[in-house]
Design a protein around this motif. Structure first.
Motif, mmCIF file in Angstrom:
data_model
loop_
_atom_site.group_PDB
_atom_site.id
_atom_site.type_symbol
_atom_site.label_atom_id
_atom_site.label_comp_id
_atom_site.label_asym_id
_atom_site.label_seq_id
_atom_site.Cartn_x
_atom_site.Cartn_y
_atom_site.Cartn_z
ATOM 1 N N SER A 4 0.827 -1.194 0.000
ATOM 2 C CA SER A 4 0.000 0.000 0.000
ATOM 3 C C SER A 4 0.869 1.253 0.000
ATOM 4 O O SER A 4 2.069 1.204 0.271
ATOM 5 N N GLN A 5 0.247 2.379 -0.304
ATOM 6 C CA GLN A 5 0.979 3.645 -0.294
ATOM 7 C C GLN A 5 1.532 3.977 1.094
ATOM 8 O O GLN A 5 2.682 4.412 1.206
ATOM 9 N N PRO A 6 0.763 3.782 2.184
ATOM 10 C CA PRO A 6 1.352 4.019 3.514
ATOM 11 C C PRO A 6 2.550 3.123 3.796
ATOM 12 O O PRO A 6 3.527 3.567 4.412
ATOM 13 N N GLN A 7 2.487 1.872 3.350
ATOM 14 C CA GLN A 7 3.622 0.985 3.553
ATOM 15 C C GLN A 7 4.830 1.471 2.778
ATOM 16 O O GLN A 7 5.956 1.481 3.293
ATOM 17 N N LYS A 8 4.624 1.898 1.534
ATOM 18 C CA LYS A 8 5.738 2.412 0.742
ATOM 19 C C LYS A 8 6.323 3.666 1.377
ATOM 20 O O LYS A 8 7.538 3.857 1.393
ATOM 21 N N GLN A 13 11.061 6.080 4.278
ATOM 22 C CA GLN A 13 11.668 6.801 5.391
ATOM 23 C C GLN A 13 12.892 6.095 5.956
ATOM 24 O O GLN A 13 13.820 6.733 6.455
ATOM 25 N N VAL A 14 12.906 4.767 5.882
ATOM 26 C CA VAL A 14 13.995 4.020 6.511
ATOM 27 C C VAL A 14 14.979 3.424 5.516
ATOM 28 O O VAL A 14 16.037 2.920 5.917
ATOM 29 N N ALA A 15 14.659 3.458 4.227
ATOM 30 C CA ALA A 15 15.430 2.708 3.235
ATOM 31 C C ALA A 15 16.909 3.044 3.264
ATOM 32 O O ALA A 15 17.770 2.150 3.292
ATOM 33 N N SER A 16 17.243 4.304 3.254
ATOM 34 C CA SER A 16 18.655 4.690 3.180
ATOM 35 C C SER A 16 19.416 4.274 4.433
ATOM 36 O O SER A 16 20.516 3.711 4.351
ATOM 37 N N THR A 17 18.830 4.527 5.598
ATOM 38 C CA THR A 17 19.488 4.172 6.858
ATOM 39 C C THR A 17 19.659 2.669 6.983
ATOM 40 O O THR A 17 20.724 2.177 7.359
ATOM 41 N N VAL A 77 11.213 0.322 -3.197
ATOM 42 C CA VAL A 77 11.476 1.762 -3.057
ATOM 43 C C VAL A 77 12.883 2.124 -3.546
ATOM 44 O O VAL A 77 13.655 2.765 -2.826
ATOM 45 N N PRO A 78 13.272 1.751 -4.758
ATOM 46 C CA PRO A 78 14.628 2.036 -5.225
ATOM 47 C C PRO A 78 14.931 3.534 -5.326
ATOM 48 O O PRO A 78 16.099 3.934 -5.274
ATOM 49 N N HIS A 79 13.889 4.337 -5.446
ATOM 50 C CA HIS A 79 14.067 5.788 -5.545
ATOM 51 C C HIS A 79 14.393 6.429 -4.203
ATOM 52 O O HIS A 79 14.763 7.606 -4.163
ATOM 53 N N ALA A 80 14.270 5.674 -3.113
ATOM 54 C CA ALA A 80 14.393 6.261 -1.770
ATOM 55 C C ALA A 80 15.806 6.209 -1.208
ATOM 56 O O ALA A 80 16.052 6.734 -0.126
#
Length: 345
Positions: A4-8, A13-17, A77-80
C-alpha cells in the motif's frame, strides 16, 4: 503481495538508513558464530570460505535475511536511497559460483539451519520471483538450486517430524513453515504443489487442535519469536479464512478482552549488547508484525481489532528504534523483522 501507499511511505523513510547499516553488516565477517558440522579432521573453513555469499552478519541466517531486506528495498522503493553500493555488494555476493557453493554446503549438511534458515532462504529466493528485473532474474537463476535443495529437505523432513517445536527461537517449527509458504505457493503456480501440501498437512497436524493456548507464560528470556503468534501467522496462511477464524476463536478465546495481557505488553531489553537479551527487540517487532497482520485480515467490525492495533503500535514503538544505531548484536538481524512489519510480510 501488494504494498500500500502508507507501507511504501514507511519504507521510504527508513530505506537509506537500513541499507547503509545492512551493507556494512553483510560484509562483516567477524565476529561469527558458525553452525558448522565438522566432517573430517582437516575441516577448517573460515566463514567466507564456507559461505562466500552469506558469510557476514554473525551467522548464516542473519546474512540471508538481510540480503532479503536489501532486495525488497530495491524492488519496492529504489528511488528512496542510493542503490549503487547495494547493487555492487549484491552482485559480488550473489554470483553463480558463490551460490553454487552455498547450495553444495546445504546439500552436504542436510540439517543445516533447519527450519529457521530454510524459511528465510526461501523468503529470499521468493522475493526474486516477484521482481520483474533483469538483475533479479539473474540472481534468481543462480539461487534457484539452493531453493530446490531446501524444498527437497522440507519434503523429506516434514513427514517424519511427528511433533512441533514450540519455542521463541530458531528451532520454532511454525515460523520456518510460515516463511516458506510464499515459495510453496509459487511452486504450486508452476505445477508443483508438493511443498504447499506438505506444509499445510504438517500445520494442521501440529496445531489444528490447539485450544486455549497458554500464551500467558510468554515471553521467555531470550525469545525473538512468540510461540503463540507464530502459530497464528502460519495458520492464517494455510487455512481458508473462515476456518482460520474458527481456529483463532478456540486458540486465544479471550483475545476480545486483550488477553492474555502478556502478549500485549512489550518485553524490556536490559542490555542490547548481550546477543541473547537483545533477542527481545525481535520479539517486540515480530509481535507488532503479527498483530498488524491479524488486524488487517479480521472483519472491519471485529471487536478484537482495537486491541490488535494497540498491541502492534506499542510493540513497534518499543523496539523499531533499535534497528540501527543500537548495537551490532541487534543491528546484524533486526531489520528483517522491521521490514516484515513495515511491508506486510
Amino acid at each position: 503481495m501488494t504494498t500500500s501507499q502508507p507501507q511504501k511511505a514507511a519504507l521510504e523513510q527508513v530505506a537509506s538508513t537500513y541499507a547503509d547499516s545492512i551493507i556494512h553488516s553483510i560484509q562483516q565477517e567477524y565476529p561469527n558464530q558458525m553452525q558448522h558440522m565438522m566432517i573430517g579432521p582437516d575441516d577448517r573453513p573460515t566463514p567466507r570460505e564456507a559461505h562466500p555469499a552469506f558469510y557476514g552478519c554473525f551467522d548464516w541466517h542473519s546474512s540471508v535475511e538481510l540480503h532479503w531486506v536489501l532486495i525488497r528495498l530495491l524492488r519496492l522503493v529504489p528511488h528512496a536511497f542510493d542503490t549503487t553500493e547495494t547493487l555492487k555488494v549484491l552482485n559480488a555476493h550473489l554470483t553463480p559460483e558463490n551460490l553454487a557453493q552455498e547450495t553444495a554446503y546445504m546439500r552436504s549438511r542436510p540439517r543445516f539451519e533447519r527450519p529457521y534458515g530454510w524459511g528465510w532462504a526461501l523468503t529470499f529466493v521468493h522475493e526474486l520471483t516477484v521482481w520483474e528485473d533483469e538483475t533479479a532474474q539473474r540472481w534468481l537463476e543462480a539461487a534457484r538450486p539452493l531453493a530446490d535443495v531446501i524444498t527437497d529437505g522440507f519434503l523429506a523432513w516434514l513427514p517424519k517430524a511427528t511433533y512441533p517445536i514450540r519455542v521463541g527461537m530458531h528451532s520454532n517449527s511454525a515460523f520456518g513453515l510460515a516463511r516458506s509458504v510464499p515459495w510453496a505457493r509459487y511452486l504450486a503456480t508452476q505445477g508443483d504443489s508438493r511443498l504447499l501440501t506438505a506444509i499445510t498437512k504438517a500445520a494442521i497436524q501440529w496445531y489444528g487442535a490447539d485450544k486455549d493456548y497458554p500464551a500467558h507464560y510468554e515471553p521467555s528470556g531470550t525469545d525473538f519469536l512468540s510461540p503463540a503468534l507464530t502459530e497464528i501467522d502460519l495458520m492464517s496462511l494455510v487455512l481458508e479464512r473462515e476456518e482460520f477464524f474458527t481456529w483463532l476463536d478456540a486458540f486465544l478465546p479471550r483475545l476480545a478482552f486483550g488477553e492474555p495481557k502478556s502478549l500485549f505488553e512489550p518485553a524490556f531489553v536490559s542490555d542490547a549488547s548481550d546477543g541473547q537479551l537483545a533477542h527481545l527487540h525481535g520479539l517486540n517487532v515480530y509481535r507488532a508484525f503479527v498483530w498488524k497482520h491479524l488486524k488487517e485480515i479480521l472483519p472491519a467490525d471485529d471487536v478484537r481489532r482495537p486491541h490488535l492495533e494497540a498491541g502492534s503500535d506499542v510493540h513497534a514503538k518499543a523496539s523499531m528504534g533499535a534497528v540501527t544505531g543500537s548495537d551490532y548484536m541487534v543491528e546484524h538481524w533486526l531489520a528483517c523483522y522491521a521490514i516484515l512489519y513495515l511491508s506486510g510480510g
